[in-house]
Design an enzyme around this catalytic site. Structure first.
Site, mmCIF file in Angstrom:
data_model
loop_
_atom_site.group_PDB
_atom_site.id
_atom_site.type_symbol
_atom_site.label_atom_id
_atom_site.label_comp_id
_atom_site.label_asym_id
_atom_site.label_seq_id
_atom_site.Cartn_x
_atom_site.Cartn_y
_atom_site.Cartn_z
ATOM 1 N N GLU A 2 -8.940 7.806 -29.888
ATOM 2 C CA GLU A 2 -9.378 6.422 -30.091
ATOM 3 C C GLU A 2 -10.650 6.231 -29.287
ATOM 4 O O GLU A 2 -10.624 6.139 -28.061
ATOM 5 C CB GLU A 2 -8.297 5.435 -29.626
ATOM 6 N N SER B 166 -11.030 4.449 -33.845
ATOM 7 C CA SER B 166 -11.367 3.541 -32.763
ATOM 8 C C SER B 166 -10.471 2.313 -32.928
ATOM 9 O O SER B 166 -10.012 2.045 -34.043
ATOM 10 C CB SER B 166 -12.845 3.130 -32.803
ATOM 11 N N TYR B 167 -10.187 1.538 -31.828
ATOM 12 C CA TYR B 167 -10.798 1.768 -30.539
ATOM 13 C C TYR B 167 -9.692 1.790 -29.475
ATOM 14 O O TYR B 167 -8.526 1.536 -29.793
ATOM 15 C CB TYR B 167 -11.793 0.632 -30.212
ATOM 16 N N HIS C 21 -9.532 5.132 -41.131
ATOM 17 C CA HIS C 21 -9.530 3.662 -41.201
ATOM 18 C C HIS C 21 -10.952 3.162 -41.407
ATOM 19 O O HIS C 21 -11.862 3.509 -40.653
ATOM 20 C CB HIS C 21 -8.924 3.067 -39.919
ATOM 21 N N TYR D 290 2.526 2.964 -29.481
ATOM 22 C CA TYR D 290 3.714 2.382 -30.108
ATOM 23 C C TYR D 290 4.190 3.380 -31.147
ATOM 24 O O TYR D 290 3.455 4.318 -31.489
ATOM 25 C CB TYR D 290 3.405 1.040 -30.756
ATOM 26 N N ASN E 269 -3.025 6.581 -42.551
ATOM 27 C CA ASN E 269 -2.399 7.099 -41.333
ATOM 28 C C ASN E 269 -0.919 6.726 -41.197
ATOM 29 O O ASN E 269 -0.324 6.856 -40.135
ATOM 30 C CB ASN E 269 -3.181 6.605 -40.109
HETATM 31 ZN ZN ZN Z 1 -7.706 3.913 -36.762
#
Ligand code: ZN
Length: 426
Positions: free
Chosen positions: A386, A312-313, A185, A363, A257
Site C-alpha cells: 500500500e 494505495s494507500y 483498483h 482486516y 481483489n
Molecule cells: Zn487497492
C-alpha cells in the site's frame, strides 16, 4: 470528413466528455480517529450499513490510526449527527471536493501538453491506459534484447491487457521471476506510476540496477483494471471496481481483489452485494481482468519467487493470509523480506511502513490476489504494497508529488528485491 465536420465532431466529443465527467460538487471528506475497539467495531458496522459512505482506507484504532471517509452532500448531516451522538473523534478535511478534482484534472492535462508518445516522463503526469500501452509497445524496439511485451487478454470493454518482461539480455532461460502488478483498483493512481517507475529503473537505469537482473527476470503489468482506470480518467475519479455489469442493474463492477479463487466468498472479507466496493462477483474469476492476472500467475508459477501487487494507500506491506488469522508456513521469511523494505524506507526518508498478515495488520479479506499467489500459484513471497497517501482522499496525489512518492517507494522495492534474490538464489 470536411474541416467543419471535424470541428463539429471535436466540439461534440469535448461536450460529451465534459457532460460525463462527475464533478464531486460538495462531496466531503472526513478523517476519523477511533479510540478503542468498540469505536472500531461501530465504524465497521457503519461501513457495512452505509454503502454511500465511502471509507477510503482500513478502519483500525491502533496507534492513533485514522481513516478517511468520502460522502455525497446529502449524507453530511446524518454523518455529523451520528458521529456527535457517539462522541467519535473526527474532523472535516475538505467540504467540497470539486475544486480539487478540477484542479488536478487541469494540472494533469497541462502536464501532458508536450507529451510525445510513445515517450513518457513518469514523473511529469498520470497517463491513461492507452498511453501506457503505447509506451510499453515501444520498449522492445528500444531494448530489443531486454524488453518483451505480451498481450495476455482483453478487459471487459475490450482493452488489450499487456505485460512487460525485463531481463538482462544474456539469453539465459527460465530464471526465477519477480512479478509485479498495478492498478487492480482503478482510483489508486500512484500505482501505475510506480509500476512505470520500476520499469524505467530496470531499463533506462540498467547500469544502476543490473544486479537485480543478473539472475532474475522481472514481469510487470502496470494496469490490471484497464476499464476502471480509464473510467477514473474520463468520468469518475474515485471509481474502484471493474466496469462489467452485475446482477443488479443499478450497480456496476466487481472488486478484482476479492474475485480470486483461494478461499473466495467469505463474508468477513468480501461482499455479496454488487453495490458495495468490495463486491466479490457471482463466482471466482467471473471478471476477464482477474482471469488474465490468474493466467499470468499460473504461467510463471514454477519460477515465481516474489509477487508484488501495488495498491494505495496507507504505507503497508501486507502478507497472506487475508482470509484467516492463521499464518502461512513461511510467514517469517516473508516478514524478513518486508522488514528489509520497511528498514530501507525509514532509513532513506523516515517514511514508516507497517507490515504483517493482511488479516492482522488491516482486516480480513477473502479472494485477494496475494492469497492466490501464495496459496495456488506457489509464489515464495507474496505481498501487497500500500503506497503512501496523497491529496485529500489519499488516492489523489498531485503531479508534483509523484517523484517524491515513487522514489521513496523504489527504495523499498529495490531493497526487498535484493533480499529475495539473496535468499532464493537461482
Ligand atoms: Zn487497492
Amino acid at each position: 470528413m470536411t474541416l467543419i465536420g471535424h470541428i463539429i465532431f471535436l466540439l461534440l466529443l469535448q461536450s460529451s466528455v465534459l457532460l460525463a465527467w462527475q464533478d464531486y460538487k460538495d462531496y466531503q471528506v472526513y478523517e476519523l480517529t477511533p479510540r478503542d475497539s468498540s469505536e472500531e467495531s461501530l465504524l465497521r458496522k457503519l461501513a457495512r450499513e452505509k454503502p454511500q459512505w465511502d471509507f477510503l482506507g482500513p478502519i483500525r484504532w491502533h496507534n492513533e490510526s485514522t481513516v478517511r471517509v468520502m460522502l455525497p452532500p446529502e449524507e453530511a448531516s446524518s454523518l455529523v449527527s451520528l458521529f456527535d451522538s457517539h462522541q467519535l473523534r473526527y474532523r472535516l478535511l475538505i467540504k467540497d471536493l470539486s475544486p480539487l478534482v478540477q484542479a488536478q484534472r487541469a494540472e494533469n492535462l497541462r502536464s501532458k501538453q508536450r507529451l510525445q508518445l510513445p515517450h513518457i516522463d513518469v514523473l511529469a503526469a498520470f497517463y491513461t491506459h492507452a498511453e501506457i500501452n503505447a509506451y510499453l509497445d515501444s520498449l522492445p524496439e528500444r531494448y530489443p534484447k531486454r524488453a518483451q511485451v505480451k498481450q495476455f487478454g482483453w478487459s471487459y470493454e475490450r482493452r488489450p491487457l499487456k505485460v512487460l518482461t525485463i531481463s538482462n539480455g544474456d539469453g539465459r532461460r527460465n530464471k526465477p521471476v519477480i512479478l509485479i502488478d498495478g492498478t487492480v483498483h482503478a482510483r489508486e493512481w500512484i500505482s501505475p506510476s510506480m509500476a512505470l517507475y520500476i520499469i524505467q529503473q530496470l531499463l533506462d537505469n540498467y547500469e544502476g540496477n543490473q544486479e537485480l537482473l543478473q539472475d532474475y527476470d522481472w514481469v510487470i503489468m502496470p494496469v490490471v483494471n484497464a476499464d476502471g482506470y480509464e473510467y477514473t480518467h474520463s468520468e469518475s475519479r474515485y471509481w474502484r471496481k471493474t466496469r462489467k455489469p452485475t446482477t443488479d442493474p443499478d450497480c456496476v463492477g466487481t472488486d478484482i481483489n476479492r474475485n480470486f479463487a483461494h478461499e473466495w466468498g467469505h463474508d468477513a472479507g468480501s461482499s455479496s452485494d454488487p453495490c458495495e466496493d468490495i463486491y466479490r462477483g457471482e463466482r471466482p474469476f467471473d471478471q476477464p481482468e482477474s482471469q488474465v492476472l490468474r493466467d499470468i500467475l499460473l504461467q510463471y508459477s514454477p519460477r515465481l519467487k516474489w509477487y508484488l501487487s501495488l495498491h494505495s494507500y496507507g504505507n503497508y506491506f501486507l502478507l497472506p493470509w487475508g482470509y484467516t488469522n492463521n499464518l502461512p508456513e513461511n510467514y517469517q521469511d516473508m516478514m524478513d523480506v518486508a522488514e528489509a523494505g520497511a528498514f530501507a524506507i525509514v532509513h532513506s526518508t523516515n517514511g514508516i511502513y507497517s507490515y504483517g498478515s493482511t488479516y492482522y495488520v488491516l482486516y480480513p479479506t477473502s479472494g485477494d490476489t496475494a492469497d492466490y499467489a501464495l496459496g495456488v500459484a506457489n509464489a515464495t513471497v507474496a505481498m501487497t504494497m500500500e503506497l503512501p497517501a496523497g491529496g485529500f482522499s489519499g488516492f489523489d496525489p498531485w503531479v508534483s508529488h509523484i517523484e517524491r512518492l515513487v522514489t521513496e517507494s523504489w527504495v523499498g522495492v529495490r531493497a526487498m528485491a535484493a533480499e529475495v534474490i539473496r535468499r532464493y538464489p537461482s
